[in-house]
Design a protein around this motif. Structure first.
Motif, PDB file in Angstrom:
ATOM      1  N   ILE A 169       0.573   8.706  44.344  1.00 25.51           N
ATOM      2  CA  ILE A 169       1.603   7.684  44.536  1.00 25.51           C
ATOM      3  C   ILE A 169       0.888   6.379  44.848  1.00 25.51           C
ATOM      4  O   ILE A 169       0.092   6.302  45.793  1.00 25.51           O
ATOM      5  N   GLU A 170       1.173   5.345  44.045  1.00 24.32           N
ATOM      6  CA  GLU A 170       0.469   4.074  44.182  1.00 24.32           C
ATOM      7  C   GLU A 170       1.426   2.889  44.150  1.00 24.32           C
ATOM      8  O   GLU A 170       2.574   3.005  43.725  1.00 24.32           O
ATOM      9  N   GLY A 171       0.909   1.738  44.587  1.00 26.29           N
ATOM     10  CA  GLY A 171       1.666   0.492  44.644  1.00 26.29           C
ATOM     11  C   GLY A 171       1.099  -0.362  45.759  1.00 26.29           C
ATOM     12  O   GLY A 171       0.368   0.128  46.625  1.00 26.29           O
ATOM     13  N   ILE A 172       1.414  -1.636  45.766  1.00 24.59           N
ATOM     14  CA  ILE A 172       0.912  -2.515  46.813  1.00 24.59           C
ATOM     15  C   ILE A 172       1.572  -2.177  48.147  1.00 24.59           C
ATOM     16  O   ILE A 172       2.561  -1.437  48.203  1.00 24.59           O
ATOM     17  N   SER A 173       1.051  -2.711  49.214  1.00 24.29           N
ATOM     18  CA  SER A 173       1.626  -2.491  50.536  1.00 24.29           C
ATOM     19  C   SER A 173       3.090  -2.930  50.552  1.00 24.29           C
ATOM     20  O   SER A 173       3.433  -3.991  50.036  1.00 24.29           O
ATOM     21  N   GLY A 174       3.943  -2.086  51.133  1.00 22.89           N
ATOM     22  CA  GLY A 174       5.356  -2.402  51.211  1.00 22.89           C
ATOM     23  C   GLY A 174       6.163  -1.978  50.008  1.00 22.89           C
ATOM     24  O   GLY A 174       7.375  -2.226  49.946  1.00 22.89           O
ATOM     25  N   PRO A 216      -3.393  15.578  36.438  1.00 20.38           N
ATOM     26  CA  PRO A 216      -2.817  14.801  37.547  1.00 20.38           C
ATOM     27  C   PRO A 216      -1.663  13.893  37.115  1.00 20.38           C
ATOM     28  O   PRO A 216      -1.713  13.250  36.072  1.00 20.38           O
ATOM     29  N   TYR A 217      -0.632  13.831  37.956  1.00 12.55           N
ATOM     30  CA  TYR A 217       0.512  12.947  37.748  1.00 12.55           C
ATOM     31  C   TYR A 217       0.295  11.661  38.556  1.00 12.55           C
ATOM     32  O   TYR A 217      -0.234  11.697  39.674  1.00 12.55           O
ATOM     33  N   LEU A 218       0.764  10.551  38.015  1.00 11.67           N
ATOM     34  CA  LEU A 218       0.722   9.265  38.718  1.00 11.67           C
ATOM     35  C   LEU A 218       2.120   8.668  38.781  1.00 11.67           C
ATOM     36  O   LEU A 218       2.788   8.535  37.757  1.00 11.67           O
ATOM     37  N   ILE A 219       2.554   8.308  39.990  1.00 17.24           N
ATOM     38  CA  ILE A 219       3.811   7.591  40.207  1.00 17.24           C
ATOM     39  C   ILE A 219       3.451   6.224  40.778  1.00 17.24           C
ATOM     40  O   ILE A 219       2.836   6.124  41.840  1.00 17.24           O
ATOM     41  N   TYR A 220       3.814   5.184  40.054  1.00 14.86           N
ATOM     42  CA  TYR A 220       3.412   3.814  40.392  1.00 14.86           C
ATOM     43  C   TYR A 220       4.654   2.983  40.707  1.00 14.86           C
ATOM     44  O   TYR A 220       5.521   2.791  39.858  1.00 14.86           O
ATOM     45  N   LYS A 272       2.541  10.019  33.679  1.00 11.95           N
ATOM     46  CA  LYS A 272       2.712   8.914  34.617  1.00 11.95           C
ATOM     47  C   LYS A 272       4.139   8.394  34.575  1.00 11.95           C
ATOM     48  O   LYS A 272       4.852   8.540  33.585  1.00 11.95           O
ATOM     49  N   LEU A 273       4.510   7.762  35.688  1.00 10.51           N
ATOM     50  CA  LEU A 273       5.837   7.164  35.823  1.00 10.51           C
ATOM     51  C   LEU A 273       5.704   5.850  36.559  1.00 10.51           C
ATOM     52  O   LEU A 273       5.116   5.792  37.639  1.00 10.51           O
TER      53      LEU A 273
END
Length: 224
Positions: free
Chosen positions: A9-14, A129-133, A201-202
């Protein structure tokens, strides 16, 4: 049934990473799927963080050391994972932590960053591996929201960490606006990495912080 052993699970802070990570963990529990969840800075975190580099050597030595430590620890974790019945859920370990090191501390370009990931993806291959962005359209609004909702100590630490880094000094970043500029740059790089990510990925636009919508998309993505 999930056909993965790794969920990122990724993304910028917040952006809502912790909320979605908790949701996935609870969802797997409801389906009696064994898993381990690793949040950023967790004491039991199996992958090396930025502090394993540190810049008491020249830049090239630090870069080499950082890459090798990450490859070795990921390889060890993957080996253990494929021989178990567990799924690993990682919050911030695929993009956020390495990018902070590569950009802020090593002040590297995208070519170097891309090289690091190409080899890393090969290590992951066996786990599908799965990625959720979780992407934000308005970085300023997102960082303002998290800055105002968390303890002031968090904001002061992040501003100091960013602006006093080699990257921050070169870019003359100052205060809150400097922090926002960095997160905008990091999201641009995350966008590029997402496009070249070779596995399932999503991407979710979570600019409106509608977590019910996000959870529905995640549930559909995971087929759970």
């Amino acid at each position: 049934m999930l056909d993965t052993k790794l969920i990122f699970i990724e993304g910028i802070s917040g952006s809502g990473k912790s909320t979605i990570t908790d949701f996935i963990s609870n969802l797997l529990t409801q389906h009696n799927i064994d898993h381990n969840t690793y949040f950023e800075w967790a004491e039991n975190h199996p992958i090396c963080g930025e502090d394993d580099v540190w810049l008491n050597e020249d830049k090239q030595s630090s870069l080499y050391r950082y890459r090798q430590l990450n490859y070795a620890k990921w390889q060890e974790h993957i080996t253990n994972l494929v021989n178990s019945d567990n799924i690993s859920i990682f919050d911030s370990s695929l993009m956020q932590t390495p990018l902070n090191a590569f950009i802020l501390l090593l002040n590297e370009n995208f070519k170097t960053i891309r090289y690091f990931y190409k080899r890393l993806y090969k290590i992951f291959h066996i786990c599908n591996p799965y990625l959720i962005y979780l992407r934000q359209n308005d970085v300023y609004l997102t960082i303002s929201r998290v800055y105002n909702s968390r303890p002031r100590e968090w904001g002061d630490f992040v501003i100091k960490y960013i602006c006093n880094s080699p990257y921050g000094k070169e870019k003359c970043l100052k205060g809150f606006d400097g922090m926002v500029k960095y997160f905008s740059e990091r999201q641009t790089i995350e966008d590029r990495l997402f496009l070249t990510y070779p596995y399932k990925k999503l991407q979710i636009d979570n600019s409106d912080f509608d977590f019910e919508k996000c959870e529905d998309k995640v549930r559909e993505f995971l087929y759970l």
